[in-house]
Design an enzyme around this catalytic site. Sequence first.
Site, PDB file in Angstrom:
ATOM      1  N   GLU A 181      -9.697  -6.487 -22.397  1.00  0.00           N
ATOM      2  CA  GLU A 181     -10.431  -6.997 -21.149  1.00  0.00           C
ATOM      3  C   GLU A 181     -10.959  -8.153 -21.816  1.00  0.00           C
ATOM      4  OE1 GLU A 181     -11.047  -6.420 -17.753  1.00  0.00           O
ATOM      5  OE2 GLU A 181     -12.375  -8.050 -18.335  1.00  0.00           O
ATOM      6  N   GLY A 209      -5.534  -1.121 -13.755  1.00  0.00           N
ATOM      7  CA  GLY A 209      -5.491  -0.910 -14.982  1.00  0.00           C
ATOM      8  C   GLY A 209      -6.248   0.372 -15.633  1.00  0.00           C
ATOM      9  N   GLY A 241      -5.123  -8.795 -11.768  1.00  0.00           N
ATOM     10  CA  GLY A 241      -5.166  -9.071 -10.414  1.00  0.00           C
ATOM     11  C   GLY A 241      -3.976  -9.324  -9.699  1.00  0.00           C
ATOM     12  N   HIS A 288     -25.680  22.918   0.848  1.00  0.00           N
ATOM     13  CA  HIS A 288     -25.522  23.739  -0.540  1.00  0.00           C
ATOM     14  C   HIS A 288     -24.435  24.587  -0.749  1.00  0.00           C
ATOM     15  CE1 HIS A 288     -27.214  24.881  -4.548  1.00  0.00           C
ATOM     16  NE2 HIS A 288     -27.184  26.284  -4.164  1.00  0.00           N
ATOM     17  N   CYS A 331       0.899  -1.121  -0.062  1.00  0.00           N
ATOM     18  CA  CYS A 331       0.015  -0.040   0.134  1.00  0.00           C
ATOM     19  C   CYS A 331       0.771   1.202   0.016  1.00  0.00           C
ATOM     20  CB  CYS A 331      -0.857   0.098   1.070  1.00  0.00           C
ATOM     21  SG  CYS A 331      -1.645   1.491   1.483  1.00  0.00           S
ATOM     22  N   MET A 370      -9.120  -7.325  -1.742  1.00  0.00           N
ATOM     23  CA  MET A 370      -7.686  -6.877  -1.680  1.00  0.00           C
ATOM     24  C   MET A 370      -7.625  -5.459  -1.608  1.00  0.00           C
ATOM     25  SD  MET A 370      -5.444  -9.587  -3.820  1.00  0.00           S
ATOM     26  CE  MET A 370      -5.346 -11.128  -3.538  1.00  0.00           C
TER      27      MET A 370
HETATM   28  P1  FAD Z   1       0.771  -6.006   1.977  1.00  0.00           P
HETATM   29  O1  FAD Z   1       0.632  -4.197   2.154  1.00  0.00           O
HETATM   30  O2  FAD Z   1       1.037  -6.592   0.646  1.00  0.00           O
HETATM   31  O3  FAD Z   1       1.881  -5.935   2.793  1.00  0.00           O
HETATM   32  C1  FAD Z   1       2.483  -7.166   3.104  1.00  0.00           C
HETATM   33  C2  FAD Z   1       3.844  -7.010   3.768  1.00  0.00           C
HETATM   34  O4  FAD Z   1       4.534  -8.435   4.054  1.00  0.00           O
HETATM   35  C3  FAD Z   1       5.016  -6.336   2.382  1.00  0.00           C
HETATM   36  O5  FAD Z   1       5.588  -5.612   3.236  1.00  0.00           O
HETATM   37  C4  FAD Z   1       5.891  -7.704   2.410  1.00  0.00           C
HETATM   38  O6  FAD Z   1       7.075  -7.264   2.139  1.00  0.00           O
HETATM   39  C5  FAD Z   1       5.825  -8.288   3.683  1.00  0.00           C
HETATM   40  N1  FAD Z   1       6.223  -9.662   3.833  1.00  0.00           N
HETATM   41  C6  FAD Z   1       5.754 -10.761   2.898  1.00  0.00           C
HETATM   42  N2  FAD Z   1       6.393 -11.916   3.365  1.00  0.00           N
HETATM   43  C7  FAD Z   1       7.056 -11.779   4.091  1.00  0.00           C
HETATM   44  C8  FAD Z   1       7.775 -12.622   5.191  1.00  0.00           C
HETATM   45  N3  FAD Z   1       7.933 -13.887   4.984  1.00  0.00           N
HETATM   46  N4  FAD Z   1       8.431 -12.049   6.001  1.00  0.00           N
HETATM   47  C9  FAD Z   1       8.601 -10.419   6.391  1.00  0.00           C
HETATM   48  N5  FAD Z   1       7.929  -9.759   5.674  1.00  0.00           N
HETATM   49  C10 FAD Z   1       7.247 -10.124   4.481  1.00  0.00           C
HETATM   50  N6  FAD Z   1      -6.151  -0.612  -1.825  1.00  0.00           N
HETATM   51  C11 FAD Z   1      -6.884   0.402  -1.189  1.00  0.00           C
HETATM   52  O7  FAD Z   1      -7.856  -0.121  -0.238  1.00  0.00           O
HETATM   53  N7  FAD Z   1      -7.012   1.370  -1.864  1.00  0.00           N
HETATM   54  C12 FAD Z   1      -6.219   1.736  -2.906  1.00  0.00           C
HETATM   55  O8  FAD Z   1      -6.298   3.156  -3.357  1.00  0.00           O
HETATM   56  C13 FAD Z   1      -5.317   0.654  -3.277  1.00  0.00           C
HETATM   57  N8  FAD Z   1      -4.444   1.229  -4.509  1.00  0.00           N
HETATM   58  C14 FAD Z   1      -3.591   0.047  -4.804  1.00  0.00           C
HETATM   59  C15 FAD Z   1      -2.735   0.406  -5.899  1.00  0.00           C
HETATM   60  C16 FAD Z   1      -1.779  -0.566  -6.539  1.00  0.00           C
HETATM   61  C17 FAD Z   1      -0.948  -0.216  -7.757  1.00  0.00           C
HETATM   62  C18 FAD Z   1      -1.807  -1.875  -5.847  1.00  0.00           C
HETATM   63  C19 FAD Z   1      -0.735  -2.820  -6.443  1.00  0.00           C
HETATM   64  C20 FAD Z   1      -2.542  -1.946  -4.684  1.00  0.00           C
HETATM   65  C21 FAD Z   1      -3.720  -1.163  -4.332  1.00  0.00           C
HETATM   66  N9  FAD Z   1      -4.304  -1.270  -3.125  1.00  0.00           N
HETATM   67  C22 FAD Z   1      -5.496  -0.454  -2.876  1.00  0.00           C
HETATM   68  C23 FAD Z   1      -4.360  -2.792  -2.533  1.00  0.00           C
HETATM   69  C24 FAD Z   1      -3.727  -2.487  -1.194  1.00  0.00           C
HETATM   70  O9  FAD Z   1      -2.338  -2.263  -1.419  1.00  0.00           O
HETATM   71  C25 FAD Z   1      -3.840  -3.836  -0.560  1.00  0.00           C
HETATM   72  O10 FAD Z   1      -4.890  -4.579  -0.395  1.00  0.00           O
HETATM   73  C26 FAD Z   1      -3.098  -3.923   0.636  1.00  0.00           C
HETATM   74  O11 FAD Z   1      -1.515  -3.376   0.743  1.00  0.00           O
HETATM   75  C27 FAD Z   1      -2.893  -5.167   1.663  1.00  0.00           C
HETATM   76  O12 FAD Z   1      -2.359  -5.224   2.785  1.00  0.00           O
HETATM   77  P2  FAD Z   1      -1.795  -6.226   3.535  1.00  0.00           P
HETATM   78  O13 FAD Z   1      -1.125  -5.689   4.924  1.00  0.00           O
HETATM   79  O14 FAD Z   1      -2.449  -7.453   3.591  1.00  0.00           O
HETATM   80  O15 FAD Z   1      -0.291  -6.731   2.525  1.00  0.00           O
HETATM   81  P1  NAD Z   2      -8.903  -6.641 -10.570  1.00  0.00           P
HETATM   82  O1  NAD Z   2      -9.314  -7.768 -10.306  1.00  0.00           O
HETATM   83  O2  NAD Z   2      -9.474  -5.247 -10.214  1.00  0.00           O
HETATM   84  O3  NAD Z   2      -9.075  -6.522 -12.180  1.00  0.00           O
HETATM   85  C1  NAD Z   2      -8.385  -7.517 -13.090  1.00  0.00           C
HETATM   86  C2  NAD Z   2      -8.998  -7.296 -14.470  1.00  0.00           C
HETATM   87  O4  NAD Z   2      -8.613  -8.133 -15.429  1.00  0.00           O
HETATM   88  C3  NAD Z   2     -10.515  -7.766 -14.402  1.00  0.00           C
HETATM   89  O5  NAD Z   2     -11.471  -6.885 -15.039  1.00  0.00           O
HETATM   90  C4  NAD Z   2     -10.558  -9.320 -15.299  1.00  0.00           C
HETATM   91  O6  NAD Z   2     -11.561  -9.527 -15.856  1.00  0.00           O
HETATM   92  C5  NAD Z   2      -9.303  -8.880 -16.104  1.00  0.00           C
HETATM   93  N1  NAD Z   2      -8.619  -9.992 -16.645  1.00  0.00           N
HETATM   94  C6  NAD Z   2      -8.349 -11.060 -15.882  1.00  0.00           C
HETATM   95  N2  NAD Z   2      -7.697 -12.094 -16.857  1.00  0.00           N
HETATM   96  C7  NAD Z   2      -7.531 -11.243 -18.063  1.00  0.00           C
HETATM   97  C8  NAD Z   2      -6.878 -11.837 -19.213  1.00  0.00           C
HETATM   98  N3  NAD Z   2      -6.314 -12.970 -19.419  1.00  0.00           N
HETATM   99  N4  NAD Z   2      -6.924 -10.831 -20.277  1.00  0.00           N
HETATM  100  C9  NAD Z   2      -7.580  -9.882 -20.231  1.00  0.00           C
HETATM  101  N5  NAD Z   2      -8.256  -9.457 -18.975  1.00  0.00           N
HETATM  102  C10 NAD Z   2      -8.299 -10.089 -17.912  1.00  0.00           C
HETATM  103  O7  NAD Z   2      -7.172  -6.550 -10.527  1.00  0.00           O
HETATM  104  P2  NAD Z   2      -6.248  -5.392 -10.608  1.00  0.00           P
HETATM  105  O8  NAD Z   2      -6.795  -4.338 -11.242  1.00  0.00           O
HETATM  106  O9  NAD Z   2      -5.141  -6.069 -11.120  1.00  0.00           O
HETATM  107  O10 NAD Z   2      -6.079  -5.093  -9.292  1.00  0.00           O
HETATM  108  C11 NAD Z   2      -5.621  -5.998  -8.099  1.00  0.00           C
HETATM  109  C12 NAD Z   2      -6.056  -5.701  -6.709  1.00  0.00           C
HETATM  110  O11 NAD Z   2      -5.794  -4.909  -6.307  1.00  0.00           O
HETATM  111  C13 NAD Z   2      -7.673  -5.653  -6.766  1.00  0.00           C
HETATM  112  O12 NAD Z   2      -8.167  -6.660  -5.958  1.00  0.00           O
HETATM  113  C14 NAD Z   2      -7.908  -4.395  -5.971  1.00  0.00           C
HETATM  114  O13 NAD Z   2      -8.984  -4.629  -5.165  1.00  0.00           O
HETATM  115  C15 NAD Z   2      -6.665  -3.807  -5.464  1.00  0.00           C
HETATM  116  N6  NAD Z   2      -6.423  -2.442  -5.967  1.00  0.00           N
HETATM  117  C16 NAD Z   2      -7.456  -1.556  -5.507  1.00  0.00           C
HETATM  118  C17 NAD Z   2      -7.308  -0.220  -5.748  1.00  0.00           C
HETATM  119  C18 NAD Z   2      -8.387   0.686  -5.077  1.00  0.00           C
HETATM  120  O14 NAD Z   2      -8.881   0.246  -4.122  1.00  0.00           O
HETATM  121  N7  NAD Z   2      -8.501   1.790  -5.558  1.00  0.00           N
HETATM  122  C19 NAD Z   2      -6.478   0.423  -6.672  1.00  0.00           C
HETATM  123  C20 NAD Z   2      -5.498  -0.791  -7.122  1.00  0.00           C
HETATM  124  C21 NAD Z   2      -5.667  -2.153  -6.676  1.00  0.00           C
END
Ligand code: FAD
Ligand code: NAD
Length: 465
Positions: free
Chosen positions: A202, A184, A270, A443, A42, A317
């Site tokens: 998609e 995406g 995903g 408003h 995150c 997630m």
């Molecule tokens: P993580 O944040 O993945 O943290 C896990 C940590 O565990 C990592 O630091 C990793 O290094 C550490 N770790 C793993 N294995 C080990 C080990 N064996 N020993 C020690 N450390 C370890 N979610 C939202 O709600 N809002 C958003 O706007 C949003 N935007 C996103 C944008 C992107 C580009 C991405 C990729 C994700 C986004 N998400 C968003 C999803 C969000 O980041 C995750 O749902 C969230 O970070 C999950 O938290 P977590 O604590 O489960 O795991």
């Molecule tokens: P996602 O599940 O949101 O979207 C993946 C998309 O890829 C879906 O629309 C699916 O139909 C499509 N897809 C799957 N296989 C495919 C294929 N072979 N060819 C073409 N399309 C295909 O996953 P993401 O965008 O990778 O995000 C991953 C996770 O991170 C999500 O679970 C999301 O909750 C989290 N995330 C959250 C935020 C936020 O809360 N604003 C921002 C970024 C990421």
Amino acid sequence: MEKYDVVVIGSGPGGYVSAIRCAQLGLKTAIVEKYNTLGGTCLNVGCIPSKALLDSSEHFKTALHDFDKHGIDINTPKVNLPKMMTRKEEVISQTCDGVQYLMEKNKIKVYHGMGSFVDKNTISINGEKNDKIYGDNIIIATGSKPNFFPGMEPDKKRIITSTEALSLKEVPKHLIVIGGGVIGLELGSVYGRLGSQVTVVEFQDGLLPTMDKTLGKELMKILKKEGFKFLFNHAVQKVNSTKDGVQLDVKNKKGEIISVEGDYCLVAVGRKAYTEKLGLENIGLETDKAGRVITNDHLQTSVKNVYAIGDVVKGAMLAHKAEEEGVFVAELIANQKPHIDYNLVPGVVYTWPEVAAVGKTEQELKESNVDFKVGQFPIRALGRARASMDIQGLIKIISDATTDEVLGVHMIAPRAADLIMEAVVAMEYRASAEDIARICHPHPTYSEAVKEAALAATESRPLHI
Ligand code: FAD
Ligand code: NAD
């Protein structure tokens, strides 16, 4: 060997929040993180950097297209990508430092290194120092990594994941995005605003397939106007790196293979749970088909003192879902009786306008044969929207046909990420649509659209349309 009441593995929003709550409850707590910085996906490569770039690119777009309309004359703005990236890096490091500060404030011992189970109470830490620590309770919060399918393996140069997309050194001319989901569309928006042609491939027949269909359709119209191209019902067969770009073989609905060329391909299909090198086998823990740690309703694994939270377990997630679970497990360990209502975990997509939702979608209610009413209100009918020139989007409220209880709220609107909280609070208290409609809203604000949609849902009596 140092002994703790709780050892948390992973310092993302699930892990670090859980550690804080454990410490608040008087439990001696340690957290183990394999990277040098705290905060997980995150803070380092997820929510925070993507929002920093989304905000910067939105400012650029506004300056380029809208300042003139507001009567502000400027020279044509240019993108300074290195500077934009530096600001993003600063935001990341300030936020990560903030977590470090919170660990110190709450007297949580931080270990850097790869944590792995020796037995159900002992964690070995493979880092600069090779420590072994003991925990009465262990919380697995190891998060997730980007997923991909055969044929689209990221080379992290031209075929990239969200992590590389957050640090590109140039604005792609043509960014091909596989997956019309959250990542995406958010990262596609960043580069689209900075000047890239964006093509989304998609698999399904629309955007954001898990959200209410109205949202995907409306967002598609908005993004098309911004220049996005969409290939729906298209399956990527193979992604090839070329000398200075990428070439994709994509199967269309008719079964024909077409070729799509660009200079970068973002794989956003995903994420998958991350449990590598965690040594789950040493305590007899198995994962499900999707690789997630299996837990019961109390987020407890089959080993009684081992819990798992966040992206590594089933469910959305999302950072805030991970945080709620972190607090839940801490309170459970402290013998409290916490509760999470997963139906009320809001989801947000940070495009502009933003997309946000909570509760049931229309599709879900139809599938479970629930009778419902729908009230919808367009953002363009608001005085505030016209004043700000931000007129796109709508708010949709679904309520029970008999009781009028709000069952789901779905919106595309400026600052929908914040607006959705009115709906979450209302639903937490099991409000009816009429309850929301009778609340005085300031408003001119975008929140008036929530009231109007509630009036529409109650008795089809919106006032301003
Ligand atoms: P993580 O944040 O993945 O943290 C896990 C940590 O565990 C990592 O630091 C990793 O290094 C550490 N770790 C793993 N294995 C080990 C080990 N064996 N020993 C020690 N450390 C370890 N979610 C939202 O709600 N809002 C958003 O706007 C949003 N935007 C996103 C944008 C992107 C580009 C991405 C990729 C994700 C986004 N998400 C968003 C999803 C969000 O980041 C995750 O749902 C969230 O970070 C999950 O938290 P977590 O604590 O489960 O795991
Ligand atoms: P996602 O599940 O949101 O979207 C993946 C998309 O890829 C879906 O629309 C699916 O139909 C499509 N897809 C799957 N296989 C495919 C294929 N072979 N060819 C073409 N399309 C295909 O996953 P993401 O965008 O990778 O995000 C991953 C996770 O991170 C999500 O679970 C999301 O909750 C989290 N995330 C959250 C935020 C936020 O809360 N604003 C921002 C970024 C990421």
